[in-house]
Design a protein around this motif. Structure first.
Motif, short mmCIF file in Angstrom:
data_model
loop_
_atom_site.label_atom_id
_atom_site.label_comp_id
_atom_site.label_asym_id
_atom_site.label_seq_id
_atom_site.Cartn_x
_atom_site.Cartn_y
_atom_site.Cartn_z
N GLY A 18 7.04 -1.85 14.06
CA GLY A 18 6.75 -2.70 12.91
C GLY A 18 6.22 -4.06 13.29
N ALA A 38 -1.93 -3.78 9.16
CA ALA A 38 -3.36 -3.51 9.12
C ALA A 38 -3.87 -3.37 7.70
N MET A 39 -5.06 -3.89 7.51
CA MET A 39 -5.76 -3.71 6.25
C MET A 39 -7.02 -2.95 6.59
N LEU A 40 -7.14 -1.75 6.02
CA LEU A 40 -8.22 -0.87 6.43
C LEU A 40 -9.44 -1.02 5.54
N GLY A 86 -7.36 2.16 -2.13
CA GLY A 86 -6.39 2.18 -1.03
C GLY A 86 -4.94 2.12 -1.47
N LEU A 87 -4.70 2.29 -2.77
CA LEU A 87 -3.33 2.19 -3.28
C LEU A 87 -2.97 3.48 -4.02
N PRO A 88 -1.67 3.78 -4.12
CA PRO A 88 -1.29 5.01 -4.83
C PRO A 88 -1.54 4.81 -6.33
N THR A 97 6.30 -2.62 -6.86
CA THR A 97 7.05 -1.51 -6.26
C THR A 97 6.39 -1.05 -4.97
N VAL A 98 5.06 -0.93 -5.00
CA VAL A 98 4.33 -0.45 -3.82
C VAL A 98 4.48 -1.42 -2.66
N MET A 121 7.98 -1.39 -1.30
CA MET A 121 8.28 -0.18 -0.54
C MET A 121 7.72 -0.31 0.88
N VAL A 122 6.46 -0.71 0.99
CA VAL A 122 5.86 -0.85 2.32
C VAL A 122 6.62 -1.90 3.14
N ARG A 132 9.64 -2.64 3.06
CA ARG A 132 10.92 -2.14 3.55
C ARG A 132 10.79 -1.06 4.62
N LEU A 133 9.56 -0.63 4.89
CA LEU A 133 9.37 0.31 6.00
C LEU A 133 9.48 -0.42 7.34
N TYR A 134 9.39 -1.74 7.30
CA TYR A 134 9.40 -2.52 8.53
C TYR A 134 10.82 -2.96 8.91
N ILE A 157 0.15 -5.84 1.64
CA ILE A 157 0.73 -4.69 2.36
C ILE A 157 0.58 -4.89 3.87
#
Lengths: 354, 250
Positions: A126, A130-132, A139-141, A148-149, A152-153, A155-157, A195
């Motif tokens: 973590g 990156a920003m692609l 690039g988003l759901p 929320t999105v 969520m990201v 909290r992945l870190y 993100i």
């Protein structure tokens, strides 16, 4: 991926075996990190022990897609805290470089280190955001609440920035309750920036990040990116717009999978904002023309004169001052693409210093 | 572990907040069940000792699992791959394998309440009465064996363009439903269709449950076909994933 200490390279130094299109001093002055390969003096001593805090290190990296060579013994080192622009035409190897840095591709030979470990490890820990490049969508759901999105990201870190800090840094406060599919291009871009930084990464990659932005979004974007860099993060961005490279402290130009130029942004800008002046003059003295302010190259064909200048205005004033009788003056506009091609062509014409 | 939990909850939340998804997955099996209810003599034996009313409930459970599995993956997955969201997730600490694994798991999680709902309808309106242990056994069996449906949904999401994903899913729902013998018992179909049914996972899914209720030993063939579908589709997804990885960001 095993780390292979760099032995004195059997390859000729890039900056030495290509006549540099850059004004003199470009590679030397660019050594903000004190250790990129452009300088032969530091090249041989360029080992891990020299800079244990390096952010990135490519050593002789080769990547092939089938038979096509995308990275051809690429060497590149970036110190922590640097802001680096990776510049190159489409197909030059920028995307492949980014993919390797992000651990998405494994080079066939050579070694890659990111924050002192493998790209994948750095990503899993973590420490990288990156920003692609934008694809067909934003690039988003689809259909999700922005807040929320992003959360969520975040909290992945392992050690993320707080939600409030993330929102503030990326200026997405007013967007939090919006649905991802209702965002404008510029808004979506800010969310993707959020993100990229939500995990409080040490290293941030931005791949053609501003491609779909309007001017105002761009300005905001570069201000936010500048802040990241001021906080001591390493920022690496790929672009094919030369005018964006000026936001970086250091610019690396990649073509055909190799580093063809490496230096501070100002030098690059000077090189690419060179103007071409054409006029007709009888009996002009080449040695006078050569000494005109800003002139980097003189070409004479009979009465026709072509001057390359880093400062067209100053050159014209000087022409008048020195009493050169000229007519039919033409100044070619900002031919950035052309200058860029000159920088990335295989055999760049040596440019004379002014 | 934490990253998986965060992502898993996000995925599940997305499914459960989507009224379109809920309407389709709950509505289809329940409405079909209601429509078929008045059709036959409920006591007519269909498979061995299993009467029509029980066959119908089991079939609608299979159909519900199929609809839930296809729709949980399907369109949504195809869409978010097209927008670049799936690619963005690859540059987070989320492990590469967990994307597909989480999708399949989330699909499986929503299959369970659909099965229970159809069973409740069966008990309340369909005249089905079973022992408590049998209900539990039946539910667990149909849930575990729904795995190929969950993977099939993810498979469609991976292989099909978002614009064609919805029609593909609709066709799959009815082809697997009808030809798998979920709307009409396979035994009442022409013989070539009876043969065709045996290659479809939907047939084997309901057949296992019917065998359980009929007191048969659960035939290894049913398990084998279902496992082959799950493994085969999963392998193709992994292969597709590898091909995409090898292209990097390009």
């Amino acid at each position: 991926m095993s780390h292979r200490p760099q032995t004195p390279s059997t390859l000729p130094e890039r900056a030495e075996d290509h006549p540099s299109p850059w004004p003199p001093g470009a590679t030397r002055a660019g050594a903000t990190g004190s250790r990129h390969h452009g300088s032969p003096r530091t090249g041989a001593a360029d080992s891990k022990t020299d800079d244990p805090h390096g952010a990135l290190r490519f050593t002789d990296v080769v990547y092939r897609y089938g038979r096509r060579v995308a990275l051809d013994h690429l060497n590149l080192s970036v110190s922590r805290g640097e802001m680096l622009a990776v510049l190159g035409p489409n197909g030059a190897g920028k995307s492949t470089t980014m993919s390797v840095l992000l651990g998405l591709l494994h080079p066939q030979s050579g070694s890659v280190e990111v924050l002192g470990t493998s790209p994948r490890q750095a990503m899993a820990e973590g420490r990288v955001g990156a920003m692609l490049q934008q694809g067909s969508g934003n690039g988003l759901p689809p259909g999700q609440r922005v807040g929320t999105v992003v959360n969520m990201v975040r909290r992945l870190y392992r050690r993320p920035a707080s939600f409030d800090v993330t929102v503030e840094r990326s200026a997405i406060g007013p967007l939090l309750d919006r649905r991802t599919n209702t965002l404008s291009g510029g808004e979506a871009q800010r969310v993707r920036f959020a993100i990229a930084i939500a995990g409080d990464p040490e290293l941030v990659f931005l791949d053609e990040a501003t491609a779909a932005m309007d001017i105002e979004s761009r300005q905001t974007f570069w201000r936010m990116t500048g802040e990241l860099s001021q906080e001591g993060r390493t920022v690496v961005f790929a672009t094919h717009h030369m005018d964006e490279a000026e936001h970086a402290g250091r610019v690396v130009v990649i073509n055909r999978g190799r580093v063809v130029a490496d230096g501070p942004a100002g030098t690059l800008k000077a090189a690419v904002t060179s103007r071409r002046l054409r006029f007709v003059a009888d009996h002009a003295d080449p040695s006078v023309l050569d000494q005109l302010e800003g002139v980097t190259d003189v070409e004479m064909r009979g009465r026709g004169v072509v001057l390359d200048s880093l400062d067209a205005d100053a050159t014209v004033r000087d022409l008048v001052r020195k009493g050169v009788a000229f007519c039919d003056l033409e100044v070619a506009g900002a031919r950035l693409e052309e200058a860029f091609l000159a920088l990335t062509s295989d055999d760049p014409a040596p440019r004379k210093a002014g | 572990m934490n990253t998986l939990w965060v992502f898993g909850r996000f995925e599940l939340g997305r499914l459960l907040r989507s009224w379109k998804f809920l309407a389709v997955t709950v509505g289809f099996p329940v409405i079909f069940y209601m429509l078929f209810l008045g059709d036959h003599t409920p006591g007519k034996l269909i498979a061995g000792t299993v009467p029509w009313r029980v066959y119908l409930m089991v079939s609608m459970c299979s159909f519900g699992a199929l609809v839930a599995g296809l729709n949980a993956g399907g369109t949504r997955l195809s869409g978010e791959r097209a927008t670049g969201w799936a690619r963005q997730l690859r540059v987070t600490p989320l492990p590469a394998w967990s994307y597909v694994a989480t999708k399949v798991t989330a699909s499986m999680v929503v299959v369970l309440p659909v099965l229970i709902l159809v069973e409740v309808v069966g008990a309340a309106f369909g005249g089905v009465s079973l022992g408590a242990a049998t209900w539990v056994e039946l539910t667990l069996l149909m849930w575990v064996t729904a795995l190929p449906f969950a993977i099939l949904g993810v498979f469609v999401g991976f292989m099909v363009h978002p614009e064609t994903a919805y029609p593909v899913i609709t066709v799959l729902m009815f082809v697997l439903g009808y030809f798998g013998g979920l709307f009409t018992p396979v035994s009442q179909m022409p013989s070539f269709l009876q043969t065709a049914a045996r290659i479809l996972p939907s047939f084997h899914h309901s057949s296992l449950a019917l065998a359980l209720l009929d007191g048969h030993t659960l035939s290894g063939l049913h398990w084998l076909v279902l496992a082959a579908y799950a493994a085969g589709l999963a392998l193709i997804i992994v292969w597709r994933h590898r091909v995409e990885e090898s292209r990097g960001l390009a």
